[in-house]
Design a protein around this motif. Structure first.
Motif, PDB file in Angstrom:
ATOM      1  N   SER A  62     100.928  66.267 -41.547  1.00  0.00           N
ATOM      2  CA  SER A  62     100.065  67.440 -41.582  1.00  0.00           C
ATOM      3  C   SER A  62      99.713  67.793 -43.028  1.00  0.00           C
ATOM      4  O   SER A  62      98.598  68.232 -43.313  1.00  0.00           O
ATOM      5  CB  SER A  62     100.691  68.580 -40.773  1.00  0.00           C
ATOM      6  OG  SER A  62     101.236  69.524 -41.578  1.00  0.00           O
ATOM      7  N   SER A  65      97.004  65.240 -44.049  1.00  0.00           N
ATOM      8  CA  SER A  65      95.723  65.539 -43.371  1.00  0.00           C
ATOM      9  C   SER A  65      95.013  66.721 -44.017  1.00  0.00           C
ATOM     10  O   SER A  65      93.786  66.829 -43.939  1.00  0.00           O
ATOM     11  CB  SER A  65      95.961  65.880 -41.899  1.00  0.00           C
ATOM     12  OG  SER A  65      96.584  64.808 -41.248  1.00  0.00           O
ATOM     13  N   SER A  66      95.787  67.626 -44.628  1.00  0.00           N
ATOM     14  CA  SER A  66      95.172  68.833 -45.178  1.00  0.00           C
ATOM     15  C   SER A  66      94.618  68.609 -46.587  1.00  0.00           C
ATOM     16  O   SER A  66      93.939  69.477 -47.133  1.00  0.00           O
ATOM     17  CB  SER A  66      96.210  69.966 -45.204  1.00  0.00           C
ATOM     18  OG  SER A  66      97.204  69.680 -46.178  1.00  0.00           O
ATOM     19  N   SER A  89     100.031  73.344 -51.363  1.00  0.00           N
ATOM     20  CA  SER A  89     100.918  74.146 -50.517  1.00  0.00           C
ATOM     21  C   SER A  89     102.331  73.995 -51.074  1.00  0.00           C
ATOM     22  O   SER A  89     102.632  72.993 -51.709  1.00  0.00           O
ATOM     23  CB  SER A  89     100.855  73.720 -49.052  1.00  0.00           C
ATOM     24  OG  SER A  89     101.474  72.466 -48.891  1.00  0.00           O
TER      25      SER A  89
END
Ligand code: MG
Length: 347
Positions: A62, A65-66, A89
């Motif tokens: 994830s 993918s971001s 992040s």
């Protein structure tokens, strides 16, 4: 115009032997591989995620993918690309390490040099690697002893219920230096100190993470009294952790999967030295892709513990050698390792 293209895939790789530490045991390990492509050049990276550290194939995928690299006009601007990845992040250190490793592989290949040359390092300065023996019944330890023959240093996991018998068994087999990793397994500082004195008499060279990372005062006391160097592992992750550790341990175990990759790992080794700390370069159970990345920094280390690829039942990468107890990088550009049979569908 070229674009920086990211592909990834995840695997649950079987281990050659069940791996037991003071608090856990497992037969497989989750690993995600990434590929960064720019024109005809391809860089490879790896995220190895032992379950106790909180990342997984799902969290890594994830995170990958971001990411949006459409703004990247020149991937040799490593600072800018990795600055974006860092600030994208919080957390995700192993996933970030995968990108960092692949970007260094790509960057060095485009320059036509091995990655260690980007940092001005000479792989001839790399110390011998240790081979790790987990916590096992004595008959299993006995059966593993021949595996240690090619290595110049043996690292033994302690914190089980027959630590001294394990050390005696290995010491009767060889007079090679032994290091120990307690993985936070000792809770009483006086007992820990007794144990360290016992170990010193048997030619042990350092003690890794003897007590829980939260026991800061007890750990400071133990390091002040210990006749052997104490090395922080669970108690250290990132560069910023080093400053408050310097009075609590004599050295640090730097692992790319904890510190987000080669770039911060290099800085950690330099800063640790400047703070008077010993430097150890370690690894998770990972393929020779991640091991090759850590091996680029091995010339900065006092001790090297890069045996994670030997613990896999099958290594998906090739190109890394092992000679005279030292992990040997190939003369190829970049990391010097290549996938054996991973196929990369466009995502
Ligand atoms: Mg450790």
């Amino acid at each position: 115009m070229a674009e920086l293209k990211l592909r990834f895939q995840s695997h649950h790789l079987p281990l050659a032997h069940t791996f037991t530490l003071a608090h856990s045991s497992r037969t497989h390990t989750p690993i995600s591989f990434v590929q960064l492509q720019w024109g005809d050049y391809v860089g490879y990276g790896e995220a190895a995620m032992p379950p106790y550290l909180g990342e997984s194939a799902q969290t890594a995928e994830s995170f990958f993918s971001s990411l949006d690299f459409s703004w990247v006009s020149e991937p040799s601007d490593v600072e800018k690309v990795l600055g974006y990845v860092q600030s994208h992040s919080p957390g995700n250190p192993a996933a970030k390490a995968a990108i960092d490793i692949a970007l260094h592989d790509l960057h060095a290949k485009r320059l036509g040099v091995p990655v260690y040359q980007l940092f001005g390092l000479n792989p001839g300065d790399a110390p011998q690697s240790s081979y790790t023996i987990g916590i096992h019944p004595l008959e299993v330890v006995h059966s593993l002893l021949p595996n240690t023959d090619p290595f110049g240093l043996i690292k033994v996991k302690l914190g089980g219920d027959h630590d001294r018998d394990t050390i005696d068994l290995i010491r009767n087999y060889t007079d090679k230096p032994i290091s120990v990793d307690v993985n936070q397994g000792w809770t009483q500082k006086e007992e820990a100190l007794d144990e360290i004195y016992w170990l010193k008499e048997r030619g042990i060279v350092y003690v890794e993470q003897p007590m829980p990372k939260e026991t800061t005062k007890d750990m400071e006391w133990l390091s002040q009294h210990s006749p052997l160097p104490t090395i922080a592992d669970e108690a250290v992750q990132r560069l910023s952790d080093l400053f408050e550790l310097k009075n609590r341990f004599h050295g640090v175990n730097i692992k790319l999967m904890k510190c987000t990759g080669i770039r911060e790992g290099y800085l950690m080794a330099k800063v640790a030295k400047s703070l008077g700390l010993k430097v150890m370069i370690g690894c998770m159970t990972e393929s020779s892709c991640g091991i090759a990345a850590a091996a680029q920094l091995a010339p900065l280390a006092d001790w090297v513990d890069l045996d994670g690829h030997f613990l896999l039942a099958e290594d998906p990468f090739e190109g890394l050698g092992f000679e005279d107890g030292v992990v040997q990088l190939s003369q190829q550009n970049g990391l010097g390792v290549f996938p054996k049979h991973l196929s990369w569908a466009d995502q």
